[in-house]
Design a protein around this motif. Structure first.
Motif, PDB file in Angstrom:
ATOM      1  N   THR A 145      -6.721 -13.243  -0.605  1.00  0.00           N
ATOM      2  CA  THR A 145      -5.574 -12.509  -1.133  1.00  0.00           C
ATOM      3  C   THR A 145      -4.684 -12.088   0.028  1.00  0.00           C
ATOM      4  O   THR A 145      -5.109 -11.314   0.886  1.00  0.00           O
ATOM      5  N   PRO A 146      -3.449 -12.599   0.103  1.00  0.00           N
ATOM      6  CA  PRO A 146      -2.568 -12.235   1.227  1.00  0.00           C
ATOM      7  C   PRO A 146      -2.162 -10.774   1.164  1.00  0.00           C
ATOM      8  O   PRO A 146      -2.110 -10.166   0.096  1.00  0.00           O
ATOM      9  N   VAL A 147      -1.851 -10.217   2.343  1.00  0.00           N
ATOM     10  CA  VAL A 147      -1.553  -8.791   2.472  1.00  0.00           C
ATOM     11  C   VAL A 147      -0.179  -8.604   3.092  1.00  0.00           C
ATOM     12  O   VAL A 147       0.180  -9.301   4.046  1.00  0.00           O
ATOM     13  N   ALA A 148       0.576  -7.657   2.558  1.00  0.00           N
ATOM     14  CA  ALA A 148       1.801  -7.180   3.205  1.00  0.00           C
ATOM     15  C   ALA A 148       1.501  -5.771   3.688  1.00  0.00           C
ATOM     16  O   ALA A 148       1.302  -4.857   2.882  1.00  0.00           O
ATOM     17  N   GLY A 149       1.400  -5.597   5.006  1.00  0.00           N
ATOM     18  CA  GLY A 149       0.980  -4.311   5.568  1.00  0.00           C
ATOM     19  C   GLY A 149       1.948  -3.800   6.612  1.00  0.00           C
ATOM     20  O   GLY A 149       2.769  -4.549   7.158  1.00  0.00           O
ATOM     21  N   THR A 150       1.842  -2.525   6.920  1.00  0.00           N
ATOM     22  CA  THR A 150       2.747  -1.889   7.880  1.00  0.00           C
ATOM     23  C   THR A 150       2.413  -2.296   9.311  1.00  0.00           C
ATOM     24  O   THR A 150       1.247  -2.458   9.671  1.00  0.00           O
ATOM     25  N   ARG A 151       3.465  -2.406  10.097  1.00  0.00           N
ATOM     26  CA  ARG A 151       3.303  -2.765  11.507  1.00  0.00           C
ATOM     27  C   ARG A 151       3.014  -1.494  12.314  1.00  0.00           C
ATOM     28  O   ARG A 151       3.830  -1.010  13.096  1.00  0.00           O
ATOM     29  N   SER A 152       1.853  -0.925  12.102  1.00  0.00           N
ATOM     30  CA  SER A 152       1.493   0.306  12.805  1.00  0.00           C
ATOM     31  C   SER A 152      -0.024   0.423  12.842  1.00  0.00           C
ATOM     32  O   SER A 152      -0.730  -0.269  12.106  1.00  0.00           O
ATOM     33  N   GLY A 153      -0.508   1.325  13.706  1.00  0.00           N
ATOM     34  CA  GLY A 153      -1.953   1.548  13.803  1.00  0.00           C
ATOM     35  C   GLY A 153      -2.685   0.267  14.168  1.00  0.00           C
ATOM     36  O   GLY A 153      -2.245  -0.535  14.984  1.00  0.00           O
ATOM     37  N   GLY A 154      -3.831   0.070  13.517  1.00  0.00           N
ATOM     38  CA  GLY A 154      -4.651  -1.100  13.810  1.00  0.00           C
ATOM     39  C   GLY A 154      -4.317  -2.317  12.975  1.00  0.00           C
ATOM     40  O   GLY A 154      -4.917  -3.387  13.162  1.00  0.00           O
ATOM     41  N   VAL A 155      -3.350  -2.207  12.060  1.00  0.00           N
ATOM     42  CA  VAL A 155      -3.048  -3.308  11.131  1.00  0.00           C
ATOM     43  C   VAL A 155      -2.636  -4.595  11.853  1.00  0.00           C
ATOM     44  O   VAL A 155      -3.103  -5.685  11.504  1.00  0.00           O
ATOM     45  N   PRO A 156      -1.761  -4.527  12.891  1.00  0.00           N
ATOM     46  CA  PRO A 156      -1.369  -5.767  13.571  1.00  0.00           C
ATOM     47  C   PRO A 156      -2.508  -6.493  14.272  1.00  0.00           C
ATOM     48  O   PRO A 156      -2.356  -7.661  14.632  1.00  0.00           O
ATOM     49  N   GLU A 157      -3.641  -5.812  14.501  1.00  0.00           N
ATOM     50  CA  GLU A 157      -4.795  -6.503  15.078  1.00  0.00           C
ATOM     51  C   GLU A 157      -5.493  -7.383  14.050  1.00  0.00           C
ATOM     52  O   GLU A 157      -6.273  -8.259  14.402  1.00  0.00           O
ATOM     53  N   ILE A 158      -5.233  -7.116  12.772  1.00  0.00           N
ATOM     54  CA  ILE A 158      -5.893  -7.862  11.699  1.00  0.00           C
ATOM     55  C   ILE A 158      -4.993  -8.972  11.188  1.00  0.00           C
ATOM     56  O   ILE A 158      -5.412 -10.128  11.066  1.00  0.00           O
ATOM     57  N   ILE A 159      -3.743  -8.645  10.901  1.00  0.00           N
ATOM     58  CA  ILE A 159      -2.823  -9.589  10.264  1.00  0.00           C
ATOM     59  C   ILE A 159      -1.994 -10.311  11.316  1.00  0.00           C
ATOM     60  O   ILE A 159      -1.369  -9.684  12.175  1.00  0.00           O
ATOM     61  N   GLU A 160      -1.988 -11.631  11.260  1.00  0.00           N
ATOM     62  CA  GLU A 160      -1.064 -12.448  12.034  1.00  0.00           C
ATOM     63  C   GLU A 160       0.172 -12.665  11.170  1.00  0.00           C
ATOM     64  O   GLU A 160       0.109 -13.371  10.169  1.00  0.00           O
ATOM     65  N   HIS A 161       1.272 -12.055  11.580  1.00  0.00           N
ATOM     66  CA  HIS A 161       2.482 -12.089  10.755  1.00  0.00           C
ATOM     67  C   HIS A 161       2.916 -13.535  10.485  1.00  0.00           C
ATOM     68  O   HIS A 161       3.085 -14.335  11.400  1.00  0.00           O
ATOM     69  N   GLY A 162       3.083 -13.857   9.212  1.00  0.00           N
ATOM     70  CA  GLY A 162       3.540 -15.178   8.814  1.00  0.00           C
ATOM     71  C   GLY A 162       2.441 -16.212   8.701  1.00  0.00           C
ATOM     72  O   GLY A 162       2.669 -17.315   8.207  1.00  0.00           O
ATOM     73  N   GLU A 163       1.230 -15.856   9.154  1.00  0.00           N
ATOM     74  CA  GLU A 163       0.112 -16.801   9.099  1.00  0.00           C
ATOM     75  C   GLU A 163      -0.950 -16.352   8.099  1.00  0.00           C
ATOM     76  O   GLU A 163      -1.340 -17.097   7.215  1.00  0.00           O
ATOM     77  N   SER A 164      -1.449 -15.120   8.276  1.00  0.00           N
ATOM     78  CA  SER A 164      -2.492 -14.620   7.374  1.00  0.00           C
ATOM     79  C   SER A 164      -2.004 -13.422   6.564  1.00  0.00           C
ATOM     80  O   SER A 164      -2.794 -12.755   5.904  1.00  0.00           O
ATOM     81  N   GLY A 165      -0.719 -13.147   6.621  1.00  0.00           N
ATOM     82  CA  GLY A 165      -0.145 -12.038   5.888  1.00  0.00           C
ATOM     83  C   GLY A 165       1.212 -11.709   6.460  1.00  0.00           C
ATOM     84  O   GLY A 165       1.731 -12.422   7.331  1.00  0.00           O
ATOM     85  N   PHE A 166       1.800 -10.626   5.991  1.00  0.00           N
ATOM     86  CA  PHE A 166       3.100 -10.198   6.479  1.00  0.00           C
ATOM     87  C   PHE A 166       3.011  -8.762   6.996  1.00  0.00           C
ATOM     88  O   PHE A 166       2.235  -7.948   6.485  1.00  0.00           O
ATOM     89  N   LEU A 167       3.838  -8.456   8.002  1.00  0.00           N
ATOM     90  CA  LEU A 167       3.948  -7.104   8.537  1.00  0.00           C
ATOM     91  C   LEU A 167       5.373  -6.593   8.335  1.00  0.00           C
ATOM     92  O   LEU A 167       6.341  -7.360   8.475  1.00  0.00           O
ATOM     93  N   TYR A 168       5.505  -5.322   8.002  1.00  0.00           N
ATOM     94  CA  TYR A 168       6.830  -4.720   7.871  1.00  0.00           C
ATOM     95  C   TYR A 168       6.795  -3.329   8.470  1.00  0.00           C
ATOM     96  O   TYR A 168       5.728  -2.759   8.711  1.00  0.00           O
ATOM     97  N   GLU A 169       7.976  -2.780   8.752  1.00  0.00           N
ATOM     98  CA  GLU A 169       8.064  -1.474   9.387  1.00  0.00           C
ATOM     99  C   GLU A 169       7.771  -0.364   8.375  1.00  0.00           C
ATOM    100  O   GLU A 169       8.195  -0.434   7.217  1.00  0.00           O
ATOM    101  N   VAL A 170       7.046   0.656   8.832  1.00  0.00           N
ATOM    102  CA  VAL A 170       6.652   1.767   7.953  1.00  0.00           C
ATOM    103  C   VAL A 170       7.874   2.370   7.262  1.00  0.00           C
ATOM    104  O   VAL A 170       8.885   2.676   7.906  1.00  0.00           O
ATOM    105  N   GLY A 171       7.791   2.516   5.928  1.00  0.00           N
ATOM    106  CA  GLY A 171       8.849   3.160   5.166  1.00  0.00           C
ATOM    107  C   GLY A 171      10.007   2.264   4.782  1.00  0.00           C
ATOM    108  O   GLY A 171      10.877   2.678   4.004  1.00  0.00           O
TER     109      GLY A 171
END
Length: 765
Positions: free
Chosen positions: A304-330
């Protein structure tokens, strides 16, 4: 091995789930969970894990001094209660499952006498509270595990060097086939009154303001406006605080205001998180500063793909555009856009889900987490064993004339040029015991593994090998306690304290001086590598004059002082008022071979500490774009990696044969520090490779410009970069460089030192 897992609460959230999973998957450790009676211990019993109920206290941060004081008293009471309980069990270590639990366990380390690990799963506090937490971790000798890089950055990296570990949370893989996923999709959607053909976004976790569930509601409203047929599942409950309950009410009201309440399902707490993830089309994680995000890897494990915030430990898990998406908090508009891409493009959603599942298998399994935790256990207990006092047999005669020889060294807990000198002394006098204040046997050079090494009472100080520089004021007392009675010849290898060893009247004391005591004579540069509060630094400065007096007084009792370089000879004359012979340190040239081919990289081989000025090489090569390979480790590594450009590679500590391989193939070795001598440049020369060195200190004794290297004149990036740009390896003859290195071979050192020992003994008697 038995481990006591300590949790200060009985409630179950992500931290407690991680605890249970880790405890279940340890292979060489038997865990016992200490916690208040409640859901956590019930789950532990169901999983077959041993438990020990113990009352605790949930302290809360407060600006009210009375509430803060009450909280501290509650923590002290709970910590002592736990300490008493853990002493009744036969355990080898304490694994505290939170910052609070770690603090409570460490406050009473004097009582239970067990090593403590803090498994920190939240962002550490800042300000004065953060400094107090760091101080407690350092003083108590606790080991710290952080679940993400932002968590570990909340601790003093240098102060906890060797005791701070990054270990990500792990998930227990529960692979479902497509038939099982379709079943859960149908069953859960029916339960939650969600149409089978509609798209579903889930947001899973405790309902609390910092999780920002309102952003998920706003995003679904935006997607509905754009025509998407989508529902939102808000999975989790509001607990722990009244503000969380009020926040859930506000969320429900917001859904009503937006006119989408019929599209939002508040499910409450659910145990079937994996099944929820399999039944949803995508997961939202909107948190403000998520320490890690266990639910992310749970969703990713199900594809299940994830769209998560680009903060904290999240960017260590998600590779943006490969295994999910990252966006800025808020930034809800970004979340709407990214979710729309996933909902529109089924192929992309499937591809991203597949990549996510593979990433979890490779990096975030609970087996990997448990294995790394056990490695920390083993390392910590090994260090603790080495700190225990040791006993040794009586000394034996060591020379042909029946004279007893003893070797003295400051401390044997780091292996550099000074310790290699001790290794040669041990080969010269194999029956001579080596007296030293402390030893770290895991770090000993191979030639010292069989040596009779005798430590002082300082060896029993907890964590002394990790924080040895902070005990500078104790070493004179420890050295003075060495029992050297009955030895005719004492050879000290000293850069600080060994010179003060108490020899018998009539005995010969020869000191091979690497430099006069840095703390006493060069306080500022010494303290630069010891990060302590300003108050401690000021207090330390008050000890400079007494130590100078001690250092100068003990120098008068030495029969013969030998300097390891011309610059050190000058310091000895300046500080002690004594003339010193110069014998250059031994270099084991024979273990190196010349290889005429060269790679395209420059090389650093060094302990990574600030005074070595490795930062000059890193920044100069980053600036010029030339390749640099850095071999070695130390407290300055994190800072160096942070300033390094893409042309710089850090390899950490390597075996000697690997170091030699890199030396033989480099363009040149860089030597940017102001060193007392420097054996590493001559080792590079033994491989036929030139050296680029700062024109000061010991390099003046070993580098001949144009023959075996070049100098740069100022300790600046520009000065070094200028030499690097103009460097041409072809102007150097490897055979000539090798012959120059051979003039420093260790047989020369042995021959010259033996002559000094014989002359001093003859004159003295």
């Amino acid at each position: 091995m038995n481990a006591a897992f300590y949790n200060h609460t009985s409630d179950v959230s992500g931290a407690e789930i991680s605890l249970l999973l880790t405890a279940r998957h340890l292979t060489d450790v038997a865990p016992v969970i200490f916690a208040p009676e409640g859901e956590l211990l019930e789950r532990a019993r169901e999983a077959g894990i041993a438990v020990q109920p113990v009352e605790s206290y949930r302290a809360r941060m407060s600006k009210n001094p009375l509430k803060l004081a009450a909280g501290m008293l509650g923590m002290l009471k709970s910590g002592f209660r736990f300490s008493r309980a853990v002493r009744s069990k036969q355990v080898d270590l304490i694994h505290a499952n939170s910052l609070r639990a770690g603090m409570m366990a460490s406050l009473f380390a004097w009582h239970h006498r067990l090593p403590v690990i803090w498994h920190v799963r939240d962002m550490p506090p800042g300000g004065l509270m953060g400094k107090a937490v760091n101080l407690l971790a350092w003083l108590s000798g606790s080991t710290v595990i952080g679940i993400s890089e932002p968590v570990t950055r909340g601790f003093a990296q240098k102060a906890l060097a060797g005791r701070l570990h990054l270990i990500h949370n792990g998930v227990e893989l529960k692979e479902m086939n497509e038939l099982e996923k379709r079943y859960h999709r149908q069953a859960i959607r029916e339960e939650l009154a969600t149409p089978q053909k509609a798209k579903v976004a889930a947001i899973i976790g405790q309902i609390t303001p910092w999780k920002r569930q309102e952003d998920a509601i706003e995003a679904v409203a935006g997607l509905l406006e754009q025509g998407y047929d989508i529902y939102l599942w808000v999975v989790g409950e509001a607990k722990f605080r009244q503000e969380n309950i009020e926040y859930e009410i506000a969320l429900r009201n917001r859904a009503e205001e937006l006119g989408i309440a019929h599209r939002v399902r508040f499910t409450g707490f659910r145990k079937d998180v994996m099944e929820i993830c399999a039944a949803a089309d995508l997961l939202f994680l909107c948190s403000d500063n998520e320490p890690f995000g266990r639910v992310i890897i749970e969703a990713m494990s199900q594809g299940t793909p994830v769209a998560g915030t680009r903060s904290g430990g999240v960017p260590e898990i998600i590779e943006h555009g490969e295994s999910g998406f990252l966006y800025e908090v808020g930034h809800v508009d970004q979340l709407v856009h990214l979710a729309g891409r996933l909902l529109t493009d089924d192929l992309q959603r499937v591809r991203m889900g597949r990549n996510a599942a593979e990433r979890v298998k490779a990096l975030f399994t609970i087996q990997r987490t448990a294995e790394r935790v056990e490695e920390v256990y083993a390392s910590m207990l090994s260090a603790r064993r080495q700190a225990q006092p040791e006993t040794f047999p009586a000394p034996a005669a060591a020379s042909e004339k029946g004279q007893k020889v003893a070797i003295v060294h400051d401390y044997l807990n780091q292996m550099g040029g000074a310790e290699r000198v001790v290794g040669v002394l041990h080969r010269m006098y194999p029956q001579a015991p080596i007296f030293t204040t402390i030893v770290d046997r895991d770090k000993l050079l191979p030639e010292l593994q069989d040596a009779d090494i005798r430590t002082t009472w300082m060896q029993r100080i907890p964590g002394v090998n990790k924080r040895f520089k902070l005990f500078f004021w104790l070493y004179p007392f420890a050295v003075s306690s060495m029992n050297l009675k009955g030895y005719d010849i004492v050879i000290s290898s000293s850069s600080a304290y060994g010179k003060g060893a108490p020899v018998d009247e009539g005995a010969v004391h020869i000191c091979y001086c690497h430099t006069p005591m840095r703390f006493a004579w060069d306080f500022n540069s010494y303290m630069e590598a010891v990060k302590v509060p300003a108050l401690v630094r000021a207090a330390a400065r008050m000890l400079v004059m007494p130590l100078r007096l001690w250092d100068k007084t003990t120098s008068r009792k030495v029969t013969q002082i030998i300097a390891n370089s011309t610059v050190v000879k000058g310091r000895i004359e300046e500080h002690y008022g004594k003339d010193a012979l110069v014998i250059f340190p031994p270099v084991n040239v024979n273990r190196f071979q010349v290889e005429r081919s060269s790679g395209d990289y420059f090389l650093i081989v060094s302990r990574l500490v600030s005074y070595k000025r490795i930062d000059l090489a890193v920044e100069a090569c980053s600036y010029t774009g030339q390749k640099l390979v850095v071999i070695g480790d130390g407290p300055d590594r994190a800072r160096l990696e942070a300033i390094a450009g893409p042309s710089v590679t850090f390899l950490g500590r390597l075996p000697d044969e690997e170091v030699e391989r890199y030396m033989k193939r480099c363009q040149a070795l860089l030597f940017p520090g102001f060193e007392d001598f420097g054996i590493t440049p001559l080792e590079a020369n033994a491989c036929g490779k030139p050296v680029i060195a700062f024109r000061k200190g010991g390099a003046l004794d070993t580098v001949v410009p144009g023959l075996n290297g070049l100098f740069f004149d100022e300790q600046t990036i520009e000065s070094l970069a200028e030499v690097l740009r103009s460097f041409n390896a072809e102007q150097f003859d490897p055979a000539e460089i090798r012959r120059h290195a051979e003039s420093f071979e260790e047989t020369r050192f042995i021959r010259e030192l033996e002559r000094v020992v014989q002359d001093a003994a003859g004159d003295h008697h």
